[in-house]
Motif scaffolding. Sequence first.
Motif, PDB file in Angstrom:
ATOM      1  N   HIS A 168       0.861  -1.176   0.000  1.00 34.39           N
ATOM      2  CA  HIS A 168       0.000   0.000   0.000  1.00 34.39           C
ATOM      3  C   HIS A 168       0.899   1.228   0.000  1.00 34.39           C
ATOM      4  N   THR A 170       0.974   5.693  -0.453  1.00 41.33           N
ATOM      5  CA  THR A 170       0.260   6.967  -0.537  1.00 41.33           C
ATOM      6  C   THR A 170       1.230   8.037  -1.024  1.00 41.33           C
ATOM      7  N   ARG A 172       2.611  11.591  -1.326  1.00 42.76           N
ATOM      8  CA  ARG A 172       2.530  12.765  -0.452  1.00 42.76           C
ATOM      9  C   ARG A 172       2.765  14.079  -1.198  1.00 42.76           C
ATOM     10  N   GLY A 315      -1.908  12.535  -2.605  1.00 33.35           N
ATOM     11  CA  GLY A 315      -3.140  11.891  -2.167  1.00 33.35           C
ATOM     12  C   GLY A 315      -3.483  10.625  -2.926  1.00 33.35           C
ATOM     13  N   THR A 316      -2.774  10.351  -4.033  1.00 33.71           N
ATOM     14  CA  THR A 316      -3.024   9.126  -4.800  1.00 33.71           C
ATOM     15  C   THR A 316      -2.692   7.896  -3.959  1.00 33.71           C
ATOM     16  N   GLU A 317      -3.605   6.930  -3.963  1.00 35.42           N
ATOM     17  CA  GLU A 317      -3.406   5.677  -3.229  1.00 35.42           C
ATOM     18  C   GLU A 317      -3.120   4.552  -4.227  1.00 35.42           C
TER      19      GLU A 317
END
Length: 412
Positions: A168, A170, A172, A315-317
């Motif tokens: 996972h 994220t 920033r 913010g992209t996951e």
Amino acid sequence: MIVATAMFMGSTMTACAIDKNRITLLKTGKTVLARSCFSDKYDVLLKIAPGNSGQINFAEVSLPASDAARYPDQGMLYYHKTTDDTPPWMINGHYIGGNHGNVVIKRQEYLVDGNAPLQDDAFTRCEFLEIVDEYDVTLPVNGKAEVMISNRVVYRLQPCGACTIEHHATVRRDCHINLWALTQAMVLSGGDFSGHDQYLPPAFARHDYYIPKTRPFMKDGRQYDFSRMEDYHKAMFPIRFDAGMASDTNSLPDRFIQLLGDNTRYRIGFACGYSPLVGLTRPEERARRCRCPVELSKGRKTYPHVLDDMDAAAGTELHAMAYRQYFDPAAFTNATAVYWHRQGEAHVVYIDYHRPVEGDVVQLPENLIGKTITVVEKTPGLKLLSGLRVPAGGLGISVTADYGYIVMQLDK
């Protein structure tokens, strides 16, 4: 502790005699040795330790005799110093991996069966070990190190040298992701034997490479067909695959299988690849984001891509899963490769053939008997004859062509 480690790495510790569906662990600090059954005569021993950047990394693999008393002449079948980076990134042109780049380690935990902390300096037997690796990737911005991507990677070590890698991430800060890969693999060879002279394995005359879901292509005046097997000794590197070299541009090559042996049989198999069930490694998701399914470098190293050349906003996951696994290709007479492991709560089984067969029987372990089968992928000429539950008598399979494979998800 030195005595215990020597026992664990030699032939006085046996995994096969204990339980083929469990692993035996020995942890010292942040280094873990994981031993499990490879075949009737050999175990597989993985060494997992932090790389130069502090991230969890694959360090070594060996195949010691499972029982020195029973097989006194077996010795060690294989030793390989892997140094495979996990998980590789290239962000704004900077490479980050287990042995490269700037990262800030935030948390590292070692959890037996995903629950209890693994104790140091004690033999532990379990179904799997989860290693949780949380860290930030930093890059220079206006002369200052800034966090670009935060990561949570869970390595699940399983029997037969299998390991899934669930990632996972994220984003920033806005950035360009040149490359995201969850794993890589050095050429399957003897590697560096420094300090291991007593363990030198026999040489393997045959080294073949198999990549399903590829089509034949020409390079430097030579025809290649990795789906039908290529002699890795003779291939001309580097080779960069593009989507047009896939047999289906909506389902890119996602399994990369090396086989070592002699002229009569394969003796060692290694597969790395991407989960067809999870996140961005699902075929339809990966096909949308990946231009290069895999690179085989000048040094014959395998670099499979999840995505490449992506502008990522803060913010992209991102979420994906890879795996690595050793397997015994001699365990099944007709199949080229048979291996299985857990991906999340499901088991996934991979079976490949390079010959026609009628009514072949593939026996799966007892803990998989009775599970419901969902066919994830298969070639048109392969038929599953035994229904959609795993029978006690083995899976029945027929292949009408000279090549075929099936990928199955097994659930309760």
